[in-house]
Design an enzyme around this catalytic site. Structure first.
Site, PDB file in Angstrom:
ATOM      1  N   ASP A 130       0.820  -1.209   0.000  1.00 57.05           N
ATOM      2  CA  ASP A 130       0.000   0.000   0.000  1.00 57.05           C
ATOM      3  C   ASP A 130       0.856   1.262   0.000  1.00 57.05           C
ATOM      4  O   ASP A 130       2.061   1.225   0.286  1.00 57.05           O
ATOM      5  CB  ASP A 130      -0.961   0.010   1.189  1.00 57.05           C
ATOM      6  CG  ASP A 130      -0.234   0.026   2.525  1.00 57.05           C
ATOM      7  OD1 ASP A 130       0.803  -0.664   2.661  1.00 57.05           O
ATOM      8  OD2 ASP A 130      -0.691   0.728   3.448  1.00 57.05           O
ATOM      9  N   GLU A 196       0.235  -1.273   5.699  1.00 59.32           N
ATOM     10  CA  GLU A 196       1.292  -0.777   6.578  1.00 59.32           C
ATOM     11  C   GLU A 196       1.120   0.690   6.902  1.00 59.32           C
ATOM     12  O   GLU A 196       1.378   1.133   8.030  1.00 59.32           O
ATOM     13  CB  GLU A 196       2.660  -1.008   5.926  1.00 59.32           C
ATOM     14  CG  GLU A 196       3.861  -0.701   6.825  1.00 59.32           C
ATOM     15  CD  GLU A 196       4.307   0.754   6.782  1.00 59.32           C
ATOM     16  OE1 GLU A 196       5.129   1.157   7.628  1.00 59.32           O
ATOM     17  OE2 GLU A 196       3.833   1.498   5.887  1.00 59.32           O
TER      18      GLU A 196
END
Length: 512
Positions: A130, A196
């Site tokens: 991400d 994350e």
């Protein structure tokens, strides 16, 4: 008079003797330095990977809008498509009999590589899929367009640094390893979480749960994103610094609030809520936390000392004499966060109208906590410094203590030495050094698996022109950096098979 003169002469003689001893000691340390690992060169026939094939895959990876906005809020469609793209782009990896792949919690990817020697403890390389959002009007390039410089040497896109470069570099390295028919002696995992940027609770945390269920309770080491090879970090140091994150600083958000009667501005009290709060904040800013010169800082200074120019090399390599001087120098500028808990006033609110005494004022302070301190200690100290019962100090959700400091002695601690020496193979002229990471990574979810947890991103960034691009506008990465990252991971996979020096575990072909 004679006694005073004798005392001055004796003092000068002592100082001269100390300086002579320091210079001799610096010289002896310099000539007795361990030999660096053999550098890896671009013309190696078996041990170097060019980025020509990887570059198009990397650019495509950057075009997936895998944005995380908040916990449990992320772009699920693009994440799913990105994972599919990775599975299709590396057929040698995912068709290998030595590789197992698992999609965890729909969007995260866990790749297990079995080793020949099952008695060797496996390790884990982490990265994340991400990215943070793009404010497009602030960019001069399309945030997800993967636009190149005219000469093709650089690509601009969100995630170029943080952290799709590590995802692609690790997969490219593993693909190359498998293409050579190599099954490593030591098994390992590639763990790619999908959230994350918002805590990793749906991604890395679930990967950790999966490993635990499989009976994987111990890892030789964990390496995640983190510090990079930094150019122009310290004035006077001619070499780039490859910082290896051996801990993460903690973070504490504190709300400071004052409540009063308020009223009309024509009849003001001696101090309004804003005045009381401002005085408290001024005290905290004027009374910064003490300098902490711990083992990590000591090892950092020793790591860079012999590469400093004269006379700085004498000062930094003789901490037994110059430690107070070095500590004061480190407490200034960019290195301040290394040696103390930092204090930053980040929010302030008070007042309703120009002619109304505000009944309430509040502010938020962020502390980045040194590993030697705790949340409780910081709160107690703040209350003592403010020393005003009218100011309420309340911790906000999301605070956490610093991570444990991983063992990082270059001679005694093999996992740290492994990463350090592999970096020196790829970047022969850098200075490697242990440092705390002030940002946050997914490593918090893997701390129970190993005491050897490190954070490094094997690319070179200029402190002045590139470091601010992480989470900022016009994030970019060069083709040369991608190539270096791929080769770092490939050599790490080779070197991890042995407890020996990299030159003994991974031979290099002669020049063509």
């Amino acid at each position: 008079m004679r006694k005073a003169l004798k005392f001055v002469c004796a003092l000068l003689s002592l100082l001269i003797a100390l300086l002579v001893v320091s210079c001799i000691r610096t010289f002896l340390l310099t000539v007795s330095r361990s030999a660096a690992p053999t550098p890896c060169h671009r013309n190696e026939s078996q041990g170097y990977i060019t980025s020509e094939d990887a570059w198009p895959r990397f650019k495509k990876a950057l075009q997936f809008r895998t944005v995380s906005n908040a916990p449990h809020v992320y772009n699920r469609k693009d994440l799913q498509e990105f994972v599919t793209f990775l599975l299709q782009s590396y057929p040698q990896v995912f068709q290998s009999p030595h590789v197992r792949r698992d999609i965890i919690n729909e969007y995260s990817l866990l790749i297990s590589v079995s080793g020949k020697n099952r008695s060797l403890t496996p390790y884990l390389l982490a990265a994340h899929l991400d990215v943070v959002p793009v404010v497009q009007e602030e960019w001069t390039h399309d945030g997800f367009g993967a636009e190149e410089e005219d000469d093709g040497s650089m690509v601009y896109a969100r995630g170029a640094i943080d952290d799709k470069s590590n995802v692609i570099a690790q997969l490219e390295a593993l693909s190359f390893l498998i293409s050579k028919g190599i099954q490593p002696q030591r098994g390992f995992f590639l763990a790619f979480g999908h959230d994350e940027e918002v805590g990793g609770h749906d991604g890395a945390a679930r990967i950790a749960e999966e490993l635990w269920k499989r009976g994987i309770h111990d890892l030789d080491f964990v390496l995640d994103e983190g510090l990079t090879v930094l150019k122009d970090l310290f004035q006077g140091l001619p070499n780039n610094i490859a910082g290896i994150g051996v801990t993460e600083k903690g973070s504490l958000h504190l709300n400071l609030s004052v409540h009063s009667e308020g009223g009309h501005s024509s009849m003001p009290p001696k101090q309004t809520s804003i005045g009381i709060l401002s005085a408290a904040l001024a005290k905290l800013e004027a009374n910064q936390h003490d300098i902490i010169f711990d083992e990590m800082t000591h090892n950092f200074v020793e790591s860079i000392s012999l590469d400093m120019p004269f006379p700085l090399n004498v000062v930094t390599s003789n901490l037994w004499l110059f430690k107070p001087l070095v500590a004061r120098a480190l407490a200034k500028g960019v290195s301040e966060s290394m040696v103390r808990t930092t204090t930053a006033v980040t929010m302030f609110q008070g007042g309703l109208k120009p002619n109304v005494i505000p009944p309430t004022a509040w502010a938020v302070i962020n502390h980045r906590i040194h590993p030697k301190q705790t949340i409780a200690e910081i709160i107690d100290r703040n209350r003592a410094v403010v020393n005003d019962k009218r100011v309420t100090i309340t911790p906000l959700p999301g605070s956490y203590n610093a991570h444990p400091v991983s063992p990082h002695h270059p001679k005694k601690d093999r996992p740290y030495r492994l990463i350090r020496d592999t970096l020196l193979q790829i970047y022969p002229n850098v200075v490697t050094a242990p440092l705390p990471l002030v940002a946050n990574t997914d490593t918090k979810h893997y701390l129970s698996f190993s005491k050897h947890v490190f954070r490094h991103n094997p690319i070179v960034l200029d402190v002045k022109t590139e470091l601010h691009r992480i989470h900022g506008r016009d994030e970019r990465l060069s083709k040369a950096n991608l190539e270096s990252a791929i080769n770092f991971y490939y050599h790490l996979m080779m070197n991890a098979d042995s407890d020996e020096h990299p030159d003994k575990s991974h031979s290099h072909s002669s020049e063509l």
